[in-house]
Every structure is written in structure tokens, then in C-alpha cells.
Design a protein around this motif. Structure first.
Motif, short mmCIF file in Angstrom:
data_model
loop_
_atom_site.label_atom_id
_atom_site.label_comp_id
_atom_site.label_asym_id
_atom_site.label_seq_id
_atom_site.Cartn_x
_atom_site.Cartn_y
_atom_site.Cartn_z
N GLY A 338 -95.37 -26.79 59.82
CA GLY A 338 -95.33 -25.69 60.66
C GLY A 338 -95.46 -26.28 62.26
O GLY A 338 -94.86 -25.50 63.19
N THR A 339 -95.98 -27.36 62.54
CA THR A 339 -96.26 -27.58 63.73
C THR A 339 -96.15 -29.41 63.79
O THR A 339 -96.32 -29.94 62.90
N ARG A 340 -96.08 -29.80 65.09
CA ARG A 340 -96.25 -31.03 65.27
C ARG A 340 -97.56 -31.68 64.70
O ARG A 340 -97.46 -33.07 64.24
N GLU A 341 -98.58 -31.12 65.27
CA GLU A 341 -99.89 -31.73 64.75
C GLU A 341 -99.89 -31.58 63.37
O GLU A 341 -100.87 -32.41 62.73
N ILE A 342 -99.57 -30.50 62.44
CA ILE A 342 -99.59 -30.62 61.06
C ILE A 342 -98.93 -31.64 60.57
O ILE A 342 -99.23 -32.43 59.44
N TYR A 343 -97.55 -32.11 61.25
CA TYR A 343 -96.71 -33.07 60.84
C TYR A 343 -97.57 -34.46 61.02
O TYR A 343 -97.41 -35.22 60.02
N LEU A 344 -98.09 -34.88 61.91
CA LEU A 344 -98.94 -35.75 62.23
C LEU A 344 -100.06 -35.85 61.13
O LEU A 344 -100.00 -36.94 60.59
N GLN A 345 -100.76 -35.01 61.14
CA GLN A 345 -102.00 -34.99 60.25
C GLN A 345 -101.40 -35.16 58.55
O GLN A 345 -101.98 -36.05 58.15
N ALA A 346 -100.28 -34.58 58.40
CA ALA A 346 -99.83 -34.99 57.13
C ALA A 346 -99.11 -36.42 56.89
O ALA A 346 -99.22 -37.11 55.69
N LEU A 347 -98.55 -37.04 57.97
CA LEU A 347 -98.32 -38.29 57.95
C LEU A 347 -99.51 -39.16 57.79
O LEU A 347 -99.48 -39.95 56.90
N LYS A 348 -100.58 -38.89 58.46
CA LYS A 348 -101.88 -39.72 58.46
C LYS A 348 -102.55 -39.58 56.98
O LYS A 348 -102.90 -40.61 56.45
N GLU A 349 -102.26 -38.51 56.34
CA GLU A 349 -102.98 -38.36 55.10
C GLU A 349 -101.90 -38.85 53.93
O GLU A 349 -102.16 -38.76 52.82
N GLY A 350 -100.84 -39.26 54.25
CA GLY A 350 -100.00 -39.77 53.30
C GLY A 350 -99.15 -38.78 52.69
O GLY A 350 -98.23 -39.08 51.47
N LEU A 351 -99.11 -37.39 53.02
CA LEU A 351 -98.64 -36.38 52.52
C LEU A 351 -96.98 -36.61 52.44
O LEU A 351 -96.11 -36.32 51.78
N ILE A 352 -96.54 -36.97 53.89
CA ILE A 352 -95.11 -37.13 53.78
C ILE A 352 -94.35 -38.24 53.02
O ILE A 352 -93.64 -37.62 52.53
N GLU A 353 -95.11 -39.14 52.92
CA GLU A 353 -94.79 -40.28 51.95
C GLU A 353 -94.72 -39.50 50.58
O GLU A 353 -93.81 -40.07 49.97
N THR A 354 -95.73 -38.85 50.06
CA THR A 354 -95.76 -38.42 48.92
C THR A 354 -94.33 -37.53 48.52
O THR A 354 -93.73 -37.49 47.50
N PHE A 355 -94.12 -36.71 49.69
CA PHE A 355 -92.94 -35.79 49.51
C PHE A 355 -91.44 -36.62 49.41
O PHE A 355 -90.78 -36.42 48.55
N VAL A 356 -91.58 -37.54 50.43
CA VAL A 356 -90.10 -38.36 50.29
C VAL A 356 -90.27 -39.29 49.10
O VAL A 356 -88.96 -39.26 48.49
N THR A 357 -91.23 -39.77 48.53
CA THR A 357 -91.36 -40.57 47.49
C THR A 357 -91.08 -39.67 46.11
O THR A 357 -89.94 -40.30 45.17
N ALA A 358 -91.18 -38.51 46.15
CA ALA A 358 -90.73 -37.53 45.10
C ALA A 358 -89.49 -37.31 45.19
O ALA A 358 -88.89 -36.75 44.07
#
Ligand code: SF4
Lengths: 427, 168
Positions: A338-358
């Protein structure tokens, strides 16, 4: 907020409207002129409003601090025309010295962004040229969508007129089943009352299940009030709200609640223990079914994000389902925070990696696919499961495509299974 | 004032994506928008609609987004007015603000059919189905909306008020 002997009891919506109309009390049906705390426009609605604003013949906007203009629908600019629209908004913002103009890089989807940035708070009265402006009711604010001409008039005057709505109360009692969240409660309610079941009305959500709901879940609920025809959705602020707004809100705020003897047009009572994750079938948000009764619906795309479900909790839930799994070979998964801050936080928590790996694609914040704008358009005959809020014909692309609305857990599970699926089939 | 035209009939819950799909919202040019008006509900509409034609539909017309492009597209397509069982809230407001006449009448909306000749007396809200020889009364327009119409839309109304404030 004390209710004296001679005072008529009021709902939270009535109290906020009265306060902004400079009145002791208001009653449903009454037309009031109200002062607004914030007015909002986006890259689709603001250009039209700017044209109209310039016709009014005033030199300045009413208050530079109280106007938010967010370029989110067709950004990063889809084509030359979209770029021209954003340019119009940018130039207007510069000319009037508006501090709250958000373009690519700082922006987010407006209804995720404004609360996050502390631009709206409890007790506020907000109007926005976007129908999902009703989202901020989750903070205990009155907020509602209007069109561009109303945006133009309000940018000039700082005021607007509103009819005081009757309020429908929705009591959600009981304990939530696993995988059920705010999205399911609101889909269930819309399924029960229909897409015009709350036409022109305030929708007030109360009960133990709401008290236990995170703010992200509450945002999802109030966001979709307009999908039942509602003027606003609202939840009385509590400790959860206080924890969210403290140190975040840039203006003083005020907590209102409905009087115990306030008058409601109708009261609905739902036992949430009976509510499963919901799926809204094409082509209306009222066509809801429990996910267990969805049948075998093969899908081509899954979209996780939007102003309904593009927040931290949503991404965490989706990533939890996708962790260590792969997106089905027939499915495209698109995640847009939804926002840049959410994006950043998701990056820090490794969620983005989970999505891309999947096997998913993660986008910068944008409305993009939610309204069939860009970044994920459906072809004729294609089907998508989306955590967005509308599944009208052609909403996500070709008029012969289909959109099924769900919560993030169901969307993630469906991405893995290649068909509409409940999370317990996967996890 | 009287409006007179041939009816295009649509069902319940005609949403703003049907009136003007979001893919065309990268412009706000009324003429261009008119070229796509109602396209997803009836692909023949933009090419065949004639000046003065009337849209009739069921309940909750204009539900969905706040895009003013929806009433703008309808108006620019030459449609003289919309008659519906009920209107979604934001569409209702937008239509008055930009000067698209709309009339709420569940009875008329249910009875009229594609191709009927219909006339509407804007001042009294009387709807006459000339093809069927029936008349209906639309729900009254709230007084404040009447002021906006009389001023020629919200912007003229506000401009007038701002001018008065400045000279006070
Ligand atoms: S995410 Fe979708 S519903 Fe929300 S503001 Fe953007 S286009 Fe509208």
C-alpha cells in the motif's frame, strides 16, 4: 461527550457532523454545512477538480495544510496522458505551495497513506474525491467520498454540505475462526444486506469481534462501506486506535463514541463464530460464499494489495501462506504494497523475498491492477482472485474477465493451488 | 423545461466501470469520454446514442467509484437525462454538481422499455411514457439541490458565494 438530561442521544457519526457544523446536535435528514479537516484528491479526480477550481475565481486554496493530493492510480505513469494528468496536479501543488502532494517515491495508495502519515485522525471530518475515502472511519473519523466538483469547491471554501445520514449498526459478536479477518466480516455483511443495503446510510461497526480487530482489519472493513452503498463506515476509537495515532497524528484529535441510547435505523447482529473466509463471486461484491462452497474455480491471476488489503498485516498473512511454497504454474501472482513504508517494512521482514521466491511479482505502491489501470490487466475469459474491493464487470481488464474478492490468506492459497482455495488446504 | 427522447434500458446496479471503464480515465475530455460511454454495458451505445436520448435503469445506478467522468460522459454523449429506481450516493451528488438531470422513480424505471419515447417535465418531475401513455411522478429534488441547479451547477453557486463574501 457527556449526555445531559436535555440532550438528545447521538451516534458517533452525528456527533462528528454536529461538531463540524458548529451545532449542539444534528438529526438524520438534516442538511448541514460542515468545516472539513482534510480534503483529498488523486491523479484521476484532481485534474478535473483543478479545472473547476480555476473557474471559481479565488486566488488561494482555503488552507494549504489541509489538502492532500496523491498520484496513485496510473503511476508510475502508464502513458503520456496519465503523465499529463500527474503533471497538472504537480503544477497545481507547486503553485499553491501544497505540502501534501505525493508522487512516485513518496506516494502510496491514498487510503493507506493518509492514516500512516498522520494526516487524518479520530474525530476528523474528511472528504475525498475517491469513493473509498470512507476508509478513515476505522480511526473514528467521519469520512466520505465525493466527486471532483465537490473537491474543487471544498479546496476553495474549506466547507462542504452533507445530509446527516441515518445510522445502521452492525454488531459482530463472538470469536473469529482461523483465517477470518476484517475483510471477511465486511464481505459477509455486504452479502447479507446487498450492494445498496446501506444506501446513503452510516455503517457503524461494533461488538467484541471489532474490539479485538487490529487497525488494519478495521481499515479493510470501513474501506468497503461504499460497496454496500454506505456514506461512511465508522468504528468508535479505543486503545488500539490510541496506540496507532499517538505520536503519528499531526493535528489534535478527539475520540467520540455513540451514546448508549443513540437511535439507529436498523441493527444487524452477526455471530462471527459462524463466518468462514468469504469469496465474492463476479460481478458484485454482494455475491459472497464461504470459501468451502466456492467449488472448483481455476484461476489465472492473483492480486494481493490495494487500499483494502495492502497493509502490513495483509502482507504478513499472505507471506505466511506462501512461505516455502510455489505459485501454481498457471497463475500470475502480483503483490502491491500500500505504501512505501509498508514496502520497506516488508523488505526488512523478508516478506518481499518470500513473494519473489514463491514466483510472485512485487510492484511499487500503485492502484494499478485494482482498477484495471495497468500492471496486471486480465484478458478475455481470464479469472483473478483479488484482495481488492470491487469485482464489477471489466474492473480488472477485459469485460469478459472475472474477479473474485477474498482476504489475503485465501488469495495466497489460491495462488498456490491454481484455483480458489482456503488456506487450510495449503498450510 | 421539457426533455424528450428515446429510451435506452439498463438493469440494476449499473456501476461506474460500466458507465466509463477505468482504462479511459487517463483523460477528462468530455468528448473523448463520451466515445466510450456505457461501452462495457452495451458496446453499441456510444456509436448509436442520439442527442436527447434517455437512459433508464433499475436500482443503485452509478454505484462504485466517485469518478465524475461517469456523469460527464453521459452528458457529453448527448443523453438528456437519467431515470432510475435509485441512484448511488456519489453519482447522485455528482450529477447535480455538473448539471446532468436525473430522476428517481422506481415505477417509471420498472415500466419503460428500450425504444420507448419518454418526456420529462424538469420543473415538476413528471415523467410521461409517450409510447405507453402512462405518467409517473419522480421523487422530489431536495431544496438545496434545486438551488444548485438554479445557479447552474455547484461551481457557479460557490463562485457567486465567494464573490459576495469578498464584497461584504
Ligand atoms: S487501490 Fe483500488 S479501490 Fe483503492 S483507491 Fe486505488 S483504485 Fe481505488
Amino acid at each position: 461527550m457527556q449526555n445531559g438530561v436535555n440532550q438528545m442521544p447521538m451516534t458517533i457519526t452525528e456527533k462528528i457532523l454536529a461538531a463540524h457544523a458548529g451545532k449542539e446536535r444534528v438529526v438524520p435528514g438534516e442538511l448541514v454545512s460542515v468545516r472539513v479537516d482534510l480534503v483529498l484528491g488523486n491523479d484521476i479526480t484532481a485534474p478535473v477538480a483543478i479545472k473547476e477550481f480555476n473557474k471559481i475565481g479565488v486566488k488561494d486554496v482555503f488552507d494549504r495544510e489541509r489538502i492532500a493530493l496523491v498520484a496513485d492510480h496510473f503511476v508510475p505513469n502508464r502513458d503520456i496522458k496519465s503523465a499529463e494528468q500527474v503533471k497538472t496536479v504537480k503544477e497545481f501543488s507547486r503553485k499553491h505551495g501544497l505540502p501534501h502532494f505525493f508522487d512516485v517515491g513518496q506516494m502510496g495508495i491514498e487510503h493507506c497513506l493518509l492514516p500512516e502519515q498522520g494526516l487524518v485522525g479520530p474525530g476528523d471530518l474528511v472528504i475525498g474525491a475517491d469513493s473509498h475515502t470512507c476508509t478513515y472511519g476505522a480511526l473514528g473519523a467521519f469520512s466520505t467520498g465525493v466527486g471532483s466538483t465537490d473537491l474543487a469547491a471544498t479546496m476553495a471554501t474549506g466547507e462542504t454540505w452533507l445530509k446527516v445520514p441515518e445510522t445502521i449498526k452492525f454488531e459482530f459478536e463472538g470469536t473469529l475462526k482461523p483465517w477470518v479477518g476484517g475483510k471477511d466480516l465486511i464481505l459477509y455483511a455486504i452479502g447479507a444486506i446487498g450492494v445498496d443495503g446501506a444506501l446513503y446510510k452510516a455503517m457503524e461497526f461494533t461488538g467484541a469481534a471489532i474490539a479485538g480487530l487490529s487497525l488494519d482489519g478495521r481499515f479493510s472493513m470501513c474501506n468497503m462501506a461504499v460497496e454496500a452503498g454506505g456514506k461512511n463506515g465508522i468504528i468508535a476509537p479505543d486503545e488500539i486506535t490510541a496506540a496507532y495515532v499517538e505520536g503519528r497524528c499531526r493535528r489534535p484529535y478527539q475520540f467520540y463514541r455513540s451514546d448508549p441510547d443513540a437511535v439507529y435505523e436498523k441493527v444487524y447482529h452477526f455471530d462471527v463464530a459462524l463466518i468462514e473466509p468469504q469469496v465474492a463471486f463476479p460481478h458484485l461484491p454482494e455475491n459472497t460464499r464461504p470459501v468451502s462452497e466456492a467449488g472448483n474455480v481455476a484461476i489465472d491471476q492473483v492480486v494481493i494489495g490495494s487500499c483494502t488489503n495492502g497493509r502490513m498485516e495483509d502482507l504478513r498473512i499472505a507471506a505466511g501462506v506462501l512461505q516455502g511454497r510455489k505459485v501454481h504454474k498457471n497463475v500470475r501472482l502480483i503483490v502491491f504494497p500500500g505504501t512505501r513504508e509498508i514496502y520497506l517494512q516488508a523488505l526488512k521482514e523478508g516478506l518481499i523475498e518470500t513473494f519473489v521466491t514463491a514466483g510472485g511479482a512485487v510492484s511499487t505502491p500503485t492502484c494499478g491492477p485494482c482498477l484495471g489501470g495497468h500492471m496486471g490487466i486480465l484478458a478475455g475469459g481470464e479469472r483473478a482472485v483479488a484482495t481488492t474491493n470491487r469485482n464489477f464487470k471489466g474492473r480488472m481488464g477485459h469485460p469478459e474477465s472475472e474477479v473474485y474478492l477474498s482476504n489475503p490468506a485465501v488469495a495466497a492459497a489460491s495462488a498456490v493451488m491454481g484455483r480458489i482455495a482456503g488456506p487450510e488446504e495449503v498450510v | 423545461m421539457e426533455l424528450k427522447g428515446t429510451v435506452w434500458k439498463f438493469g440494476d446496479d449499473v456501476d461506474t466501470d460500466a458507465i466509463i471503464p477505468a482504462r479511459y480515465l487517463n483523460t477528462s475530455d468530455p468528448k473523448e469520454l463520451a466515445g466510450y460511454c456505457m461501452e462495457d454495458a452495451d458496446p453499441a451505445f456510444p456509436a448509436r446514442v442520439r442527442p436527447g436520448d434517455i437512459i433508464a435503469a433499475g436500482k443503485n445506478f452509478g454505484c462504485g467509484s466517485s469518478r465524475e467522468h461517469a456523469p460527464i460522459a453521459i452528458k457529453a454523449a448527448g443523453v438528456s437525462c437519467v431515470i432510475a429506481g435509485s441512484f448511488a450516493r456519489i453519482f447522485y451528488r455528482n450529477a447535480f454538481n455538473i448539471g446532468l438531470p436525473i430522476f428517481e422513480s422506481p415505477e417509471a424505471a420498472a415500466d419503460v422499455e428500450l425504444g420507448d419515447e419518454v418526456s420529462v417535465d424538469v420543473n415538476t418531475g413528471t415523467i410521461t411514457n409517450l409510447s405507453k401513455g402512462k405518467t409517473y411522478r419522480a421523487n422530489p429534488v431536495p431544496p438545496f439541490m434545486q438551488q444548485i441547479i438554479a445557479a447552474g451547477g455547484l461551481i457557479s453557486y460557490i463562485a457567486e458565494r465567494m464573490k459576495r463574501q469578498c464584497t461584504k
